[in-house]
Design a protein around this motif. Sequence first.
Motif, PDB file in Angstrom:
ATOM      1  N   ILE A  42       0.831  -1.233   0.000  1.00  0.00           N
ATOM      2  CA  ILE A  42       0.000   0.000   0.000  1.00  0.00           C
ATOM      3  C   ILE A  42       0.855   1.268   0.000  1.00  0.00           C
ATOM      4  O   ILE A  42       0.341   2.351  -0.195  1.00  0.00           O
ATOM      5  CB  ILE A  42      -1.052   0.079   1.144  1.00  0.00           C
ATOM      6  CG1 ILE A  42      -0.417   0.295   2.507  1.00  0.00           C
ATOM      7  CG2 ILE A  42      -2.016  -1.055   1.134  1.00  0.00           C
ATOM      8  CD1 ILE A  42      -1.399   0.870   3.524  1.00  0.00           C
ATOM      9  N   MET A  43       2.150   1.122   0.217  1.00  0.00           N
ATOM     10  CA  MET A  43       3.022   2.304   0.206  1.00  0.00           C
ATOM     11  C   MET A  43       3.563   2.595  -1.204  1.00  0.00           C
ATOM     12  O   MET A  43       4.329   3.526  -1.386  1.00  0.00           O
ATOM     13  CB  MET A  43       4.188   2.118   1.188  1.00  0.00           C
ATOM     14  CG  MET A  43       3.754   2.003   2.630  1.00  0.00           C
ATOM     15  SD  MET A  43       2.748   3.435   3.134  1.00  0.00           S
ATOM     16  CE  MET A  43       2.123   2.873   4.704  1.00  0.00           C
ATOM     17  N   PRO A  62     -11.694   3.507  -3.314  1.00  0.00           N
ATOM     18  CA  PRO A  62     -10.404   2.942  -2.887  1.00  0.00           C
ATOM     19  C   PRO A  62     -10.515   1.450  -2.561  1.00  0.00           C
ATOM     20  O   PRO A  62     -11.592   0.950  -2.219  1.00  0.00           O
ATOM     21  CB  PRO A  62     -10.063   3.735  -1.619  1.00  0.00           C
ATOM     22  CG  PRO A  62     -10.964   4.911  -1.617  1.00  0.00           C
ATOM     23  CD  PRO A  62     -12.184   4.524  -2.379  1.00  0.00           C
ATOM     24  N   PHE A  63      -9.396   0.770  -2.684  1.00  0.00           N
ATOM     25  CA  PHE A  63      -9.339  -0.659  -2.354  1.00  0.00           C
ATOM     26  C   PHE A  63      -9.209  -0.832  -0.846  1.00  0.00           C
ATOM     27  O   PHE A  63      -8.687   0.040  -0.155  1.00  0.00           O
ATOM     28  CB  PHE A  63      -8.114  -1.299  -3.021  1.00  0.00           C
ATOM     29  CG  PHE A  63      -8.133  -1.229  -4.510  1.00  0.00           C
ATOM     30  CD1 PHE A  63      -9.017  -1.999  -5.245  1.00  0.00           C
ATOM     31  CD2 PHE A  63      -7.275  -0.382  -5.194  1.00  0.00           C
ATOM     32  CE1 PHE A  63      -9.043  -1.930  -6.639  1.00  0.00           C
ATOM     33  CE2 PHE A  63      -7.289  -0.309  -6.584  1.00  0.00           C
ATOM     34  CZ  PHE A  63      -8.180  -1.083  -7.307  1.00  0.00           C
ATOM     35  N   GLY A 101      -9.095   6.091   8.598  1.00  0.00           N
ATOM     36  CA  GLY A 101      -7.681   5.790   8.386  1.00  0.00           C
ATOM     37  C   GLY A 101      -6.772   6.712   9.186  1.00  0.00           C
ATOM     38  O   GLY A 101      -7.129   7.866   9.473  1.00  0.00           O
ATOM     39  N   SER A 102      -5.602   6.215   9.547  1.00  0.00           N
ATOM     40  CA  SER A 102      -4.616   7.044  10.255  1.00  0.00           C
ATOM     41  C   SER A 102      -3.761   7.787   9.232  1.00  0.00           C
ATOM     42  O   SER A 102      -3.889   7.594   8.026  1.00  0.00           O
ATOM     43  CB  SER A 102      -3.726   6.164  11.136  1.00  0.00           C
ATOM     44  OG  SER A 102      -2.771   5.487  10.329  1.00  0.00           O
ATOM     45  N   MET A 109      -5.573   5.619  -0.800  1.00  0.00           N
ATOM     46  CA  MET A 109      -6.255   4.475  -0.179  1.00  0.00           C
ATOM     47  C   MET A 109      -7.462   4.883   0.663  1.00  0.00           C
ATOM     48  O   MET A 109      -8.100   4.059   1.290  1.00  0.00           O
ATOM     49  CB  MET A 109      -5.281   3.696   0.706  1.00  0.00           C
ATOM     50  CG  MET A 109      -4.148   3.028  -0.043  1.00  0.00           C
ATOM     51  SD  MET A 109      -4.712   1.758  -1.175  1.00  0.00           S
ATOM     52  CE  MET A 109      -5.469   0.601  -0.053  1.00  0.00           C
ATOM     53  N   LEU A 110      -7.744   6.202   0.717  1.00  0.00           N
ATOM     54  CA  LEU A 110      -8.825   6.682   1.581  1.00  0.00           C
ATOM     55  C   LEU A 110      -9.990   7.238   0.768  1.00  0.00           C
ATOM     56  O   LEU A 110      -9.797   7.792  -0.309  1.00  0.00           O
ATOM     57  CB  LEU A 110      -8.314   7.791   2.514  1.00  0.00           C
ATOM     58  CG  LEU A 110      -7.253   7.392   3.551  1.00  0.00           C
ATOM     59  CD1 LEU A 110      -6.702   8.641   4.224  1.00  0.00           C
ATOM     60  CD2 LEU A 110      -7.825   6.435   4.590  1.00  0.00           C
ATOM     61  N   THR A 111     -11.202   7.122   1.314  1.00  0.00           N
ATOM     62  CA  THR A 111     -12.375   7.742   0.688  1.00  0.00           C
ATOM     63  C   THR A 111     -12.360   9.232   1.033  1.00  0.00           C
ATOM     64  O   THR A 111     -11.527   9.692   1.822  1.00  0.00           O
ATOM     65  CB  THR A 111     -13.687   7.147   1.241  1.00  0.00           C
ATOM     66  OG1 THR A 111     -13.769   7.480   2.639  1.00  0.00           O
ATOM     67  CG2 THR A 111     -13.745   5.644   1.059  1.00  0.00           C
ATOM     68  N   LYS A 112     -13.319   9.976   0.476  1.00  0.00           N
ATOM     69  CA  LYS A 112     -13.434  11.412   0.811  1.00  0.00           C
ATOM     70  C   LYS A 112     -13.648  11.612   2.306  1.00  0.00           C
ATOM     71  O   LYS A 112     -13.245  12.619   2.876  1.00  0.00           O
ATOM     72  CB  LYS A 112     -14.601  12.025   0.033  1.00  0.00           C
ATOM     73  CG  LYS A 112     -14.240  12.377  -1.408  1.00  0.00           C
ATOM     74  CD  LYS A 112     -15.241  13.374  -1.971  1.00  0.00           C
ATOM     75  CE  LYS A 112     -14.894  13.727  -3.416  1.00  0.00           C
ATOM     76  NZ  LYS A 112     -15.819  13.111  -4.376  1.00  0.00           N
TER      77      LYS A 112
END
Length: 202
Positions: A42-43, A62-63, A101-102, A109-112
């Motif tokens: 994911i990075m 996002p996945f 998410g942090s 990888m994040l939604t709005k």
Amino acid sequence: MLIKINPENPQALKIRQVVEILGRGGIVVYPTDTNYGIGCDIMNKKAIEKIYQLKKRPRTKPFSFICSDLKNISDYAKVSNYAYKTMKRLLPGPYTFILEGSKLVPKIMLTKRKTAGIRVPDHEICLALVRELGNPIISTSATRPNGEVLYDASLIHDIFGKRIDAVIDGGVVPGRSSSIISLMEDIPEIIRAGAGDVSLFQ
């Protein structure tokens, strides 16, 4: 490349071989406790972009990604006491939990709403990959262009060819999607009822 790995007792050498591919920005297919998943580190933004293209998926969706355990989840998501207790009862298992998410989670990888879908599958191969890599890996099911889910590693290998760097053959998978549960603001919401008992949230 098709790599056969023992699903109960994954060979460390073969896991390292796959992790080297992930570390170089490669895309791999691996078995989970639901379906075969397509993933990358994911990075690695370039690898994530490749998977978006492969799946023909809009960037607005996002996945989800796989962590190795609950402690690992708390690095990548904000986990309340309620969320922790809930996940402790059900993980590892066929669930995807929606959490905030942090800062460690890449924006792609994040939604709005800054949420992320996180899994800890009950499958030794993918957990071993995450532990060895040291980062979570993307989890999106291996499907044909028409959306049909693929369950056979050698067939997946034939269909995707050079677009995938390695396919792990870990035997037969159950072939049911995970249940998706949002735990945002400690209000559980069933987004999708799949494999796994969701009666706890009804």
